[in-house]
Write a protein that holds these residues in place. Structure first.
Motif, PDB file in Angstrom:
ATOM      1  N   ARG A 211     -33.859  -2.548 -31.259  1.00 32.42           N
ATOM      2  CA  ARG A 211     -32.626  -1.816 -31.539  1.00 32.42           C
ATOM      3  C   ARG A 211     -32.334  -0.867 -30.374  1.00 32.42           C
ATOM      4  O   ARG A 211     -33.217  -0.136 -29.918  1.00 32.42           O
TER       5      ARG A 211
ATOM      6  N   ALA B 226     -21.074   0.028 -28.571  1.00 35.29           N
ATOM      7  CA  ALA B 226     -22.009  -1.046 -28.892  1.00 35.29           C
ATOM      8  C   ALA B 226     -21.345  -2.417 -28.874  1.00 35.29           C
ATOM      9  O   ALA B 226     -21.999  -3.433 -28.587  1.00 35.29           O
TER      10      ALA B 226
ATOM     11  N   GLU C  72     -28.434  -4.545 -32.083  1.00 42.63           N
ATOM     12  CA  GLU C  72     -29.762  -5.126 -32.274  1.00 42.63           C
ATOM     13  C   GLU C  72     -29.824  -6.503 -31.635  1.00 42.63           C
ATOM     14  O   GLU C  72     -28.858  -7.265 -31.700  1.00 42.63           O
TER      15      GLU C  72
ATOM     16  N   TRP D  97     -34.257   3.149 -27.358  1.00 42.83           N
ATOM     17  CA  TRP D  97     -34.508   1.807 -27.874  1.00 42.83           C
ATOM     18  C   TRP D  97     -35.870   1.783 -28.555  1.00 42.83           C
ATOM     19  O   TRP D  97     -36.770   2.558 -28.220  1.00 42.83           O
TER      20      TRP D  97
ATOM     21  N   THR E  29     -29.639   2.133 -28.889  1.00 42.74           N
ATOM     22  CA  THR E  29     -28.607   3.117 -29.196  1.00 42.74           C
ATOM     23  C   THR E  29     -27.787   3.372 -27.938  1.00 42.74           C
ATOM     24  O   THR E  29     -28.343   3.776 -26.901  1.00 42.74           O
ATOM     25  N   THR E  30     -26.499   3.124 -28.002  1.00 43.58           N
ATOM     26  CA  THR E  30     -25.651   3.316 -26.833  1.00 43.58           C
ATOM     27  C   THR E  30     -25.184   4.758 -26.735  1.00 43.58           C
ATOM     28  O   THR E  30     -25.061   5.469 -27.740  1.00 43.58           O
TER      29      THR E  30
ATOM     30  N   ASN F 166     -22.524   2.709 -32.206  1.00 36.20           N
ATOM     31  CA  ASN F 166     -23.504   3.152 -31.216  1.00 36.20           C
ATOM     32  C   ASN F 166     -24.844   2.440 -31.334  1.00 36.20           C
ATOM     33  O   ASN F 166     -25.836   2.893 -30.744  1.00 36.20           O
ATOM     34  N   THR F 167     -24.883   1.335 -32.060  1.00 42.93           N
ATOM     35  CA  THR F 167     -26.155   0.644 -32.258  1.00 42.93           C
ATOM     36  C   THR F 167     -25.974  -0.859 -32.150  1.00 42.93           C
ATOM     37  O   THR F 167     -25.108  -1.440 -32.802  1.00 42.93           O
TER      38      THR F 167
END
Length: 524
Positions: free
Chosen positions: A106, A123, A163, A97, A108-109, A160-161
């Motif tokens: 932001r 995400a 915010e 993050w 990131t998973t 995968n992102t």
């Protein structure tokens, strides 16, 4: 974010099993409710006895102690988790993050993670879980505990992102999000669930209301399989009964015990992240005079309470947060026990026309912590010696909460309220916003100047944040004095010699089953 290390001392609690507890077990036939003989005897089943049945297993209520101890990190998991010993934020369902704009973080998973129902986590699920938490129709406890009323926008950038945009810059947003448990996007967004779906090492097997809750290993778990493939939770209100169930090999772990409950050599003491204090309602005479509030603080024999009533399980407190919390001030010392000075302050207030003879209500919650009745009686006796008329009122949880949280009972008169606060989040801001701000959810008064000092400190990061928050805590007794702090508490966990597990400051709020292993010897 680095937070000072919190040590969790482990020491054996000497004692003998209370005869009354044995008699109660004999009469009632106390055993694991509805547990079959094979479950009781299975070396792969953890048997845990809690003080109360969880009111819900809804993940967005996991900040409730009775819910979180079953759900958090067992059934569901957050994007980020906080190490309870070091205070560091660690990746879990988010691999990383960063703050990409002043108001935007932001995340990131991770890839390759599945929920217990086989659905893939991404995400979209993260965004759904965050938005669901903010859904006012559900009334998630974590929303009120961790977040304020400001608007938050959540957007999925790619699979995968995700915010998160806030109205104002939020330097501790990752810490806040560590309290949001991830659930699949197929979860009802407008209603709480009874049996949650998560990515944790366990999943709900069944819940016999009023009897027990059973978890089983999640076959889709992304991490190492836990050593115990089942866990059976049950509950008993009496601490001595919970302790006896472990000593009688009817349970493997028992939580929320006191030193007098009879766990003996199977008891382990640990810092439980809770601080006890008297909250003084400074809006009503005579408590609206700071000299009276100061006198009350001087009249509390903290060392005597910790030594005699808590049997040494605790430490006298001079602030509402303990070690390991960002903002904790290691230079603050507890108010001295000085009845002569306290009486002098009361006499000065009386001479100036303050109605110090008015009856003050001292309200406590039955069973809030071991020896609470004796603690309150000791405080009442000290206050009578300095010339105050104090009446004790013990209430159940629902009655006491009417005085602890807004809107307070109107026309309640001068009230001293026994509180016990545990900062699960690891940052003093969560304490200040609730307990110190003038309009805080659990605060009765304050000043504009002190509110401004709090807000300025909360906007900082790093060392500047630590120093400013520490100063805020140091200033409370002189600028406000809403609290007469009593003790940083310790708790006792009874543990079977067959189970290896070291409790920590988070154990009372989230007891991670995956950290429990088969003991290699009786000394584990």
């Amino acid at each position: 974010m680095q937070i000072a290390s919190l040590r969790s001392p482990r020491r054996r609690i000497a004692g003998v099993l209370a005869t009354s507890a044995v008699a109660l077990l004999t009469v009632s036939g106390c055993s694991v409710a509805n547990t079959t003989q094979s479950e009781s005897a299975s070396p792969d089943t953890l048997r845990i006895v809690l003080p109360q049945e969880p009111p819900t297993l809804e993940p967005c209520d996991a900040s409730l102690t009775a819910t979180g101890v079953v759900v958090r990190s067992n059934i569901t998991e957050p994007l980020i988790e906080r190490n309870p010993t070091t205070g560091e934020l660690q990746p879990l369902l988010a691999s990383g993050w960063k703050q990409v704009e002043p108001n935007v973080w932001r995340f990131t998973t991770v890839s390759g993670v599945k929920f217990s129902n086989g659905a893939t986590f991404d995400a979209e699920d993260a965004a759904f879980s965050i938005k669901r938490t903010f859904n006012g129709a559900i009334g998630c406890d974590v929303n009120g505990y961790v977040f304020d009323d400001s608007k938050t926008e959540v957007n999925v950038v790619d699979p995968n992102t995700v915010e998160v945009r806030t109205e104002a810059p939020d330097p501790i947003l990752p810490l806040r999000l560590s309290f949001i448990e991830m659930v699949p996007r197929t979860t009802d967004p407008d209603a709480k669930v009874r049996q949650p779906i998560g990515t944790g090492p366990y999943m709900v097997d069944f819940w016999d209301s009023g009897q027990r809750i059973a978890l089983k290993a999640n076959p889709n778990y992304h991490g190492d399989a836990p050593q115990f493939n089942r866990a059976i939770y049950q509950w008993r209100g009496e601490g001595s009964v919970r302790a006896a169930m472990v000593t009688n090999d009817e349970a493997d772990l028992a939580t929320s015990l006191g030193p007098e409950d009879g766990a003996g050599d199977l008891g382990t003491a640990y810092v439980n992240n809770e601080t006890t204090a008297l909250r003084m309602q400074g809006t009503d005479a005579p408590l609206d005079d700071i000299r009276v509030r100061e006198a009350i603080a001087y009249s509390i024999n903290r060392d005597g309470i910790v030594d005699a009533l808590f049997q040494g399980l605790g430490k006298p407190a001079g602030q509402l947060v303990g070690k390991g919390i960002v903002g904790y001030n290691d230079q603050v010392t507890p108010t001295a026990y000085d009845l002569d000075h306290a009486k002098k302050l009361i006499d000065e207030a009386r001479a100036d026309g303050v109605p110090v003879d008015r009856t003050i209500r001292l309200i406590g919650r039955t069973g809030q912590f071991p020896k609470i009745n004796e603690t309150i009686e000791a405080i009442q006796f000290s206050l009578s010696k300095i010339g105050l008329d104090v009446k004790i009122e013990m209430m159940d949880t629902s009655g006491q909460m009417q005085y602890q949280t807004r809107p307070f009972v109107p026309g309640s008169g001068p009230v001293l309220l026994m509180i016990m606060h545990g900062n699960q989040a690891g940052d003093t801001q969560f304490t200040l916003d609730q307990y110190m701000l003038s309009d805080g959810y659990q605060s009765t008064f304050g000043t504009t100047e002190y509110d401004e000092e709090i807000r300025k400190a909360e906007a900082l990061t790093g060392d500047a944040r630590q120093n400013a928050l520490a100063q805020v805590l140091a200033d409370e007794p002189t600028k406000i004095r809403q609290y007469a702090y009593i003790a940083h508490m310790e708790a006792v966990l009874a543990k079977s010699p067959k189970v290896a597990y070291q409790p920590n400051s988070a154990t009372g709020d989230e007891m991670r089953l995956a950290e429990m292993t088969h003991a290699t010897s009786s000394n584990d």
